[in-house]
Scaffold this motif. Structure first.
Motif, mmCIF file in Angstrom:
data_model
loop_
_atom_site.group_PDB
_atom_site.id
_atom_site.type_symbol
_atom_site.label_atom_id
_atom_site.label_comp_id
_atom_site.label_asym_id
_atom_site.label_seq_id
_atom_site.Cartn_x
_atom_site.Cartn_y
_atom_site.Cartn_z
ATOM 1 N N SER A 86 0.858 -1.199 0.000
ATOM 2 C CA SER A 86 0.000 0.000 0.000
ATOM 3 C C SER A 86 0.884 1.236 0.000
ATOM 4 O O SER A 86 2.094 1.143 0.253
ATOM 5 C CB SER A 86 -0.907 0.024 1.242
ATOM 6 O OG SER A 86 -0.134 0.275 2.398
ATOM 7 N N GLY A 87 0.254 2.385 -0.239
ATOM 8 C CA GLY A 87 0.993 3.634 -0.159
ATOM 9 C C GLY A 87 1.477 3.894 1.261
ATOM 10 O O GLY A 87 2.588 4.377 1.477
ATOM 11 N N MET A 88 0.630 3.576 2.261
ATOM 12 C CA MET A 88 1.035 3.803 3.651
ATOM 13 C C MET A 88 2.270 2.982 3.995
ATOM 14 O O MET A 88 3.145 3.442 4.728
ATOM 15 C CB MET A 88 -0.115 3.461 4.616
ATOM 16 C CG MET A 88 -1.203 4.514 4.729
ATOM 17 S SD MET A 88 -0.621 6.233 4.775
ATOM 18 C CE MET A 88 0.485 6.233 6.172
ATOM 19 N N ILE A 91 5.275 4.784 2.601
ATOM 20 C CA ILE A 91 5.615 5.976 3.392
ATOM 21 C C ILE A 91 6.291 5.564 4.704
ATOM 22 O O ILE A 91 7.350 6.078 5.071
ATOM 23 C CB ILE A 91 4.337 6.804 3.659
ATOM 24 C CG1 ILE A 91 3.860 7.431 2.350
ATOM 25 C CG2 ILE A 91 4.576 7.865 4.728
ATOM 26 C CD1 ILE A 91 2.444 7.957 2.376
ATOM 27 N N THR A 115 -0.907 9.743 6.743
ATOM 28 C CA THR A 115 0.505 10.052 6.971
ATOM 29 C C THR A 115 0.652 10.891 8.236
ATOM 30 O O THR A 115 1.526 10.645 9.071
ATOM 31 C CB THR A 115 1.079 10.839 5.768
ATOM 32 O OG1 THR A 115 0.776 10.122 4.578
ATOM 33 C CG2 THR A 115 2.566 11.031 5.891
ATOM 34 N N GLU A 155 4.607 16.661 0.522
ATOM 35 C CA GLU A 155 3.926 16.161 -0.675
ATOM 36 C C GLU A 155 4.122 17.185 -1.787
ATOM 37 O O GLU A 155 4.007 18.389 -1.533
ATOM 38 C CB GLU A 155 2.429 15.961 -0.374
ATOM 39 C CG GLU A 155 2.200 14.847 0.648
ATOM 40 C CD GLU A 155 0.761 14.745 1.157
ATOM 41 O OE1 GLU A 155 -0.057 15.636 0.845
ATOM 42 O OE2 GLU A 155 0.473 13.775 1.879
ATOM 43 N N ASP A 184 6.232 12.733 -1.208
ATOM 44 C CA ASP A 184 5.079 11.941 -1.641
ATOM 45 C C ASP A 184 4.570 12.585 -2.937
ATOM 46 O O ASP A 184 4.084 13.716 -2.925
ATOM 47 C CB ASP A 184 4.002 11.954 -0.543
ATOM 48 C CG ASP A 184 2.756 11.142 -0.910
ATOM 49 O OD1 ASP A 184 2.513 10.935 -2.118
ATOM 50 O OD2 ASP A 184 2.017 10.733 -0.004
ATOM 51 N N THR A 186 2.232 11.341 -5.011
ATOM 52 C CA THR A 186 0.991 10.660 -5.419
ATOM 53 C C THR A 186 0.068 11.531 -6.275
ATOM 54 O O THR A 186 -0.377 11.109 -7.349
ATOM 55 C CB THR A 186 0.203 10.199 -4.174
ATOM 56 O OG1 THR A 186 1.027 9.314 -3.414
ATOM 57 C CG2 THR A 186 -1.081 9.499 -4.556
ATOM 58 N N PHE A 187 -0.236 12.760 -5.814
ATOM 59 C CA PHE A 187 -1.180 13.616 -6.536
ATOM 60 C C PHE A 187 -0.620 14.055 -7.885
ATOM 61 O O PHE A 187 -1.371 14.368 -8.798
ATOM 62 C CB PHE A 187 -1.522 14.869 -5.705
ATOM 63 C CG PHE A 187 -2.621 14.666 -4.699
ATOM 64 C CD1 PHE A 187 -2.782 13.457 -4.049
ATOM 65 C CD2 PHE A 187 -3.509 15.695 -4.398
ATOM 66 C CE1 PHE A 187 -3.788 13.265 -3.112
ATOM 67 C CE2 PHE A 187 -4.529 15.519 -3.471
ATOM 68 C CZ PHE A 187 -4.666 14.306 -2.822
ATOM 69 N N SER A 206 1.440 6.467 -3.419
ATOM 70 C CA SER A 206 0.345 5.533 -3.303
ATOM 71 C C SER A 206 -0.005 5.172 -4.743
ATOM 72 O O SER A 206 -0.615 5.969 -5.459
ATOM 73 C CB SER A 206 -0.858 6.183 -2.609
ATOM 74 O OG SER A 206 -1.976 5.332 -2.779
ATOM 75 N N THR A 208 -2.044 3.138 -5.602
ATOM 76 C CA THR A 208 -3.493 2.930 -5.585
ATOM 77 C C THR A 208 -4.213 3.982 -6.426
ATOM 78 O O THR A 208 -5.294 3.727 -6.950
ATOM 79 C CB THR A 208 -3.994 3.078 -4.124
ATOM 80 O OG1 THR A 208 -3.168 2.288 -3.272
ATOM 81 C CG2 THR A 208 -5.429 2.681 -3.979
ATOM 82 N N LYS A 209 -3.621 5.156 -6.513
ATOM 83 C CA LYS A 209 -4.284 6.306 -7.117
ATOM 84 C C LYS A 209 -4.036 6.312 -8.630
ATOM 85 O O LYS A 209 -4.386 5.379 -9.300
ATOM 86 C CB LYS A 209 -3.828 7.583 -6.425
ATOM 87 C CG LYS A 209 -3.849 7.486 -4.880
ATOM 88 C CD LYS A 209 -5.248 7.281 -4.300
ATOM 89 C CE LYS A 209 -5.241 6.838 -2.840
ATOM 90 N NZ LYS A 209 -4.457 7.659 -1.931
ATOM 91 N N GLY A 219 -1.724 -0.388 -3.612
ATOM 92 C CA GLY A 219 -0.287 -0.667 -3.724
ATOM 93 C C GLY A 219 0.515 0.598 -3.533
ATOM 94 O O GLY A 219 -0.016 1.710 -3.550
ATOM 95 N N ILE A 369 -9.009 9.088 -4.389
ATOM 96 C CA ILE A 369 -8.682 10.009 -5.486
ATOM 97 C C ILE A 369 -7.958 9.205 -6.565
ATOM 98 O O ILE A 369 -7.564 8.064 -6.348
ATOM 99 C CB ILE A 369 -7.759 11.165 -5.020
ATOM 100 C CG1 ILE A 369 -6.470 10.619 -4.403
ATOM 101 C CG2 ILE A 369 -8.461 12.110 -4.075
ATOM 102 C CD1 ILE A 369 -5.243 10.980 -5.148
HETATM 103 C C1 LIG Z 1 -3.938 7.514 -0.680
HETATM 104 C C2 LIG Z 1 -2.729 8.249 -0.297
HETATM 105 C C3 LIG Z 1 -1.780 7.661 0.557
HETATM 106 C C4 LIG Z 1 -1.968 6.293 1.162
HETATM 107 O O1 LIG Z 1 -1.934 5.299 0.194
HETATM 108 P P1 LIG Z 1 -2.696 3.871 0.319
HETATM 109 O O2 LIG Z 1 -2.363 3.217 -0.959
HETATM 110 O O3 LIG Z 1 -4.141 4.156 0.514
HETATM 111 O O4 LIG Z 1 -2.096 3.183 1.513
HETATM 112 C C5 LIG Z 1 -0.656 8.394 0.854
HETATM 113 N N1 LIG Z 1 -0.452 9.640 0.356
HETATM 114 C C6 LIG Z 1 -1.343 10.229 -0.460
HETATM 115 C C7 LIG Z 1 -1.071 11.599 -0.966
HETATM 116 C C8 LIG Z 1 -2.502 9.560 -0.818
HETATM 117 O O5 LIG Z 1 -3.409 10.148 -1.607
#
Ligand SMILES: *Cc1c(COP(=O)(O)O)cnc(C)c1O
Length: 429
Positions: A86-88, A91, A115, A155, A184, A186-187, A206, A208-209, A219, A369
């Motif tokens: 996962s993303g967590m 991190i 986080t 981030e 981070d 992710t966005f 993450s 996942t996004k 993931g 998201i």
């Molecule tokens: C969703 C998210 C996470 C956590 O990721 P998971 O895959 O849900 O564990 C961390 N940082 C950001 C910016 C996220 O949007």
């Protein structure tokens, strides 16, 4: 192939995939296996001692994960990557790989809520202190730097502030003080922004996004920049002390020391492994990342402009709008567009928010998201509900705030949906 340096759209489809000599599979095969057999006794010994690249057990490494890791490392301009469940996990591992009891980190106060909780609860219970600072003011990070500071964390696009970090200034501060900068991303995604290019040392996602992109798979991934000297300051004994009477991680692995150490120590003990099937799903997503992101940012800009013009909306926060205080930073760091997450304030209190969200037909109410589908959420009553009202305000979560993750549906349909729902609200001055 010739020595041509391949571009993003080609890399996202090809890099990290090996030709399947046995069967000629065109997709990356899913190696759904827990363990791998060795050819010989000597082979088993060499792979187990990391003297030879090879696979022994899927908690440590699996060929489907490797393809995903190498692809993300290439897209981020890093030297190595480690996939996580996962993303967590990505991190948490990125920090536990550096920190021990008594250490400190300095982090932006606009962070993903999970986080924030990890830093303020889990880490604090482990004797690791986090100083949260306003990321709009790089000087605030400087105030807390001391001998115990082992990482700076932010981030690239903050949540839910949709705030853009002045990453050149932040990485200069970190590098001048020999502290690794962890971002981070992710966005932003590796398509819109590459933190390592601007001096970040470690990037986490993450996946996942947007990377997976289809709202189907959890993931994460950690990418190493290969641009940090773990020996110079003498502050990172975990990288410079000999391991099992052999050489240190930094001596043995240099620009891949961070990922090698995380794989062997953290994946080895905590074990948040990405399943081979999920690695495959994320690879499917990555292959269309640039195409999706182009549509995501196109739609987000149009919707930001539409909401900005509505008399039912009191404010819109999207760095693509000239009125945004992040407009200039957005132009500098995000020439392809500042992502597809935006926030706005709806007039008329909780009653109107409830009505607006419940009347949407294409947008779904989801605490996620980065899906191809358009999503909305009211953070104060969902994602940030565990924070006190004061903490919510500090994190930028006002009671009227709606967060939107704009998907890749037809833009006219999306605007039609917003319009019909806004039209059902009472008129508010
Ligand atoms: C969703 C998210 C996470 C956590 O990721 P998971 O895959 O849900 O564990 C961390 N940082 C950001 C910016 C996220 O949007």
């Amino acid at each position: 192939m010739s020595k041509r340096k391949l571009n993003f759209d080609t890399l996202q489809i090809h890099v990290g995939q090996k030709v399947d000599l046995q069967n000629g599979s065109t997709a990356v095969p899913i190696y759904q296996t827990s363990a791998f057999r060795f050819d010989t006794f000597d082979d088993a010994k060499a792979v187990s001692a990391y003297e030879k690249f090879g696979y022994n057990y899927t908690r440590f490494r699996n060929p489907t994960q490797t393809a995903f890791e190498n692809r993300i490392a290439a897209l981020e301009g890093g030297t190595a990557a480690l996939s996580t469940s996962s993303g967590m996990a990505a991190i948490t591992y990125s920090l536990l790989n550096i920190l021990s009891q008594g250490d400190e980190i300095i982090a932006a106060d606009t962070l993903y809520a999970g986080t924030h909780t990890t830093f303020s609860n889990l880490f604090s219970n482990m004797g690791i202190k986090t100083h949260f600072v306003n990321p709009n003011n790089i000087e605030d990070f400087k105030k807390y730097i001391n001998e115990k500071t082992k990482a700076i964390y932010a981030e690239s696009i903050g949540n839910p502030g949709i705030n853009i970090i002045d990453i050149e200034a932040l990485s200069k501060l970190a590098n001048d003080n020999q502290i690794p900068l962890i971002i981070d991303n992710t966005f932003a995604t590796p398509y819109l922004f590459n933190p390592i290019k601007y001096g970040a040392n470690i990037v986490v996602h993450s996946a996942t996004k947007f990377i997976g992109g289809h709202g189907s798979t959890i993931g994460g991934v950690i990418v190493e920049g290969g641009n940090f000297n773990w020996a110079e300051s003498g502050k990172f004994p975990g990288f410079t002390n000999p391991v099992c009477n052999e050489s240190s991680y930094y001596d043995a692995y240099k620009d891949t020391a961070f990922i090698t150490k995380a794989r062997s120590q953290l994946m080895g003990t905590l074990g948040a492994t990405l399943s081979p099937f999920n690695a495959f799903m994320l690879l499917q997503g990555v292959e269309t990342l640039s195409l999706r992101m182009k549509k995501h940012v196109f739609n987000a800009q149009k919707i930001a402009e539409f909401l900005d013009a509505s008399d039912k909306v009191s404010w819109v926060n999207y760095p693509g709008l000239k009125s945004s205080k992040y407009y200039e930073l957005g132009k500098k760091y995000f020439p392809k567009g500042p992502g597809s997450i935006l926030t706005f304030g709806l007039k008329g209190g909780l009653d109107n928010i409830k009505k607006f969200i419940d009347n949407l037909e294409i947008f779904s109410l989801v605490t996620n998201i980065g899906d191809i589908k358009s999503l909305v959420v009211h953070p104060a009553t969902t994602t940030h509900v565990e924070l006190s009202e004061e903490e919510q305000l500090l994190a930028g979560v006002t009671p009227d705030l709606i967060r939107m993750s704009v998907g890749i549906e037809d833009i006219d349909d999306l605007i039609f949906d917003l319009e019909q729902s806004l039209n059902k609200l009472n008129y508010i001055k």
